[in-house]
Scaffold this active site. Structure first.
Site, PDB file in Angstrom:
ATOM      1  N   TYR A  11       0.950  -1.311   0.075  1.00 50.36           N
ATOM      2  CA  TYR A  11      -0.104   0.010  -0.053  1.00 50.36           C
ATOM      3  C   TYR A  11       0.887   1.095   0.126  1.00 50.36           C
ATOM      4  CZ  TYR A  11      -3.084   3.573   2.303  1.00 50.36           C
ATOM      5  OH  TYR A  11      -3.719   4.608   2.423  1.00 50.36           O
ATOM      6  N   ILE A  12       1.487   1.402   0.796  1.00 50.16           N
ATOM      7  CA  ILE A  12       2.551   2.552   1.069  1.00 50.16           C
ATOM      8  C   ILE A  12       3.625   2.736  -0.016  1.00 50.16           C
ATOM      9  CG2 ILE A  12       3.812   4.240   2.601  1.00 50.16           C
ATOM     10  CD1 ILE A  12       2.361   2.892   5.017  1.00 50.16           C
ATOM     11  N   ASP A  31       9.970  -7.030  -4.521  1.00 49.24           N
ATOM     12  CA  ASP A  31       8.781  -7.376  -3.500  1.00 49.24           C
ATOM     13  C   ASP A  31       8.651  -8.866  -3.816  1.00 49.24           C
ATOM     14  OD1 ASP A  31       6.101  -5.501  -2.609  1.00 49.24           O
ATOM     15  OD2 ASP A  31       5.980  -7.694  -2.503  1.00 49.24           O
ATOM     16  N   PHE A  73      10.277  -0.532   2.706  1.00 51.00           N
ATOM     17  CA  PHE A  73       9.037  -0.793   3.441  1.00 51.00           C
ATOM     18  C   PHE A  73       8.447  -2.253   3.776  1.00 51.00           C
ATOM     19  CE2 PHE A  73       8.405   2.987   0.567  1.00 51.00           C
ATOM     20  CZ  PHE A  73       7.615   3.970   1.581  1.00 51.00           C
ATOM     21  N   ASN A  92      10.892 -12.563   9.666  1.00 49.59           N
ATOM     22  CA  ASN A  92      10.565 -11.558   8.329  1.00 49.59           C
ATOM     23  C   ASN A  92      11.007 -10.433   8.417  1.00 49.59           C
ATOM     24  OD1 ASN A  92       9.218 -11.548   5.667  1.00 49.59           O
ATOM     25  ND2 ASN A  92       8.476  -9.897   6.720  1.00 49.59           N
ATOM     26  N   TYR A 141       4.869  -6.388  16.637  1.00 51.50           N
ATOM     27  CA  TYR A 141       5.046  -5.611  15.429  1.00 51.50           C
ATOM     28  C   TYR A 141       5.953  -4.303  15.735  1.00 51.50           C
ATOM     29  CZ  TYR A 141       4.122  -2.106  11.939  1.00 51.50           C
ATOM     30  OH  TYR A 141       4.296  -1.001  10.926  1.00 51.50           O
TER      31      TYR A 141
END
Ligand code: UDP
Length: 325
Positions: A11-12, A31, A73, A92, A141
């Site tokens: 998204y960002i 990605d 990101f 991750n 997170y």
């Protein structure tokens, strides 16, 4: 200059990629498409499907594409999931960032803008939150993002890596001319869920708690338009390239809105009634999160253009109605 955007299909990230291209940068996207969407990647960007945790692959991309700076990101970002599966988040987010940083420093790439989060602060001591406030994350997170920030700082000490860490909370809106926007599966964020109710894809919006110590009892959050956020990432990169000191910036509007204010705004913008149901508080939700971004405004000369929540909601609504992924 050639810029690598990791997580550029998210998204960002996808919005930052489009903005970089509009400003004349050559953009390379890496990605692994585990949560991103290939359709979101601007066609003028060079796309590599692969994993930032793959050292050989990353070294090849960084060298072949002659990368001058990285905007990072790529990460998992669901707070709830992070609490039940910490392994996934440490492996991750932390593990693979370590590989990315090694590939960068081994390839002589010196500049990184890191997409961090105001979840690194945890329950705020002061509102609005300042960059100098204590960091004590209340979820896995936020803890992984703080670990990533610290790791980047240690790489600065060892290899002279220049960094800017950007801490932000609630991102909203969508690109106004390109058909890209927010598409998480499962969706957990307030605005997209409210708009799914408006478009008839859900029956009602659950309001998680109305007994907080706020004006209407619902949680207050600081919302920022995804385009203003992309702009801040580019400014941060340009600041580093022109020898700016490595540091951390908060990004936010400095103004907070309650959950009910957001629902009311969405009712006005969409013209739909948007039924709501008050439910139990969601674990780990602080009552009020508002960031001071004076530092970014002063040093990066960052001036958000779309601070009005009605614009954020209108752009997100346009996307909700025209979604293509
Ligand atoms: N929220 C809510 N109902 C939802 C989703 C979110 O009431 O279906 C509330 C949530 O408790 C928080 C605010 O909306 O107070 C923003 O939540 P979101 O998940 O969008 O972002 P967060 O602040 O957790 O990063």
């Amino acid at each position: 200059m050639n810029i690598l955007v990791t997580g550029g299909a998210g998204y960002i990230g996808s919005h930052a990629v489009s903005l970089l291209i509009e400003r004349g940068y050559n953009v390379v996207v890496v990605d692994n498409l585990s949560t991103g969407h290939i359709e979101a990647v601007n066609e003028k960007a060079k796309f590599y499907q692969g994993d930032i945790g793959d050292y050989e692959f990353m070294t090849r991309v960084l060298k072949t594409e002659d990368i001058g700076g990285v905007i990072h990101f790529a990460a998992f970002s669901l707070v709830g999931e992070s609490m039940t599966n910490p392994f996934k988040y440490y492996e991750n987010n932390v593990g693979k960032t370590n590989v990315l940083l090694k590939a960068m420093t081994d390839s002589g790439v010196k500049n990184i803008v890191f997409s961090s989060t105001a979840a690194t602060y945890g329950e705020p001591e002061n509102v609005p939150i300042l960059e100098t406030d204590k960091t004590f994350p209340t979820n896995v997170y936020g803890e992984t993002k703080l670990s990533m920030e610290k790791m980047i700082k240690w790489y600065r000490g060892a290899f002279g890596l220049n960094f800017v860490c950007l801490r932000y909370f609630n991102v909203a809106g969508a690109h106004q001319t390109e058909n890209i926007g927010e598409a998480h599966n499962p969706e957990t964020h307030l605005i997209p869920i409210i708009l799914q109710v408006a478009s008839g894809r859900r029956e009602f919006i659950s309001v998680f708690g109305n007994d907080y110590d706020t004006k209407d009892g619902t949680c207050i959050r600081d919302y920022i338009h995804v385009i203003d956020l992309g702009d801040a990432h580019i400014r941060a990169l340009e600041y580093l390239v022109s020898d700016g000191e490595s540091t951390v910036f908060n990004l936010g509007s400095g103004e907070g809105f309650t959950v009910i204010e957001m629902i009311d705004a969405a009712r006005r913008v969409t013209g739909h009634p948007i039924p709501m149901k008050v439910e139990e508080r969601r674990t780990g939700d602080p009552a009020k999160l508002v960031a001071s971004s004076e530092k970014a405004r002063t040093i990066l000369k960052w001036v958000p253009k779309y601070e009005d929540i009605n614009i954020m909601i209108a752009d997100a609504w346009n996307w909700e109605q025209n979604k293509r992924y």
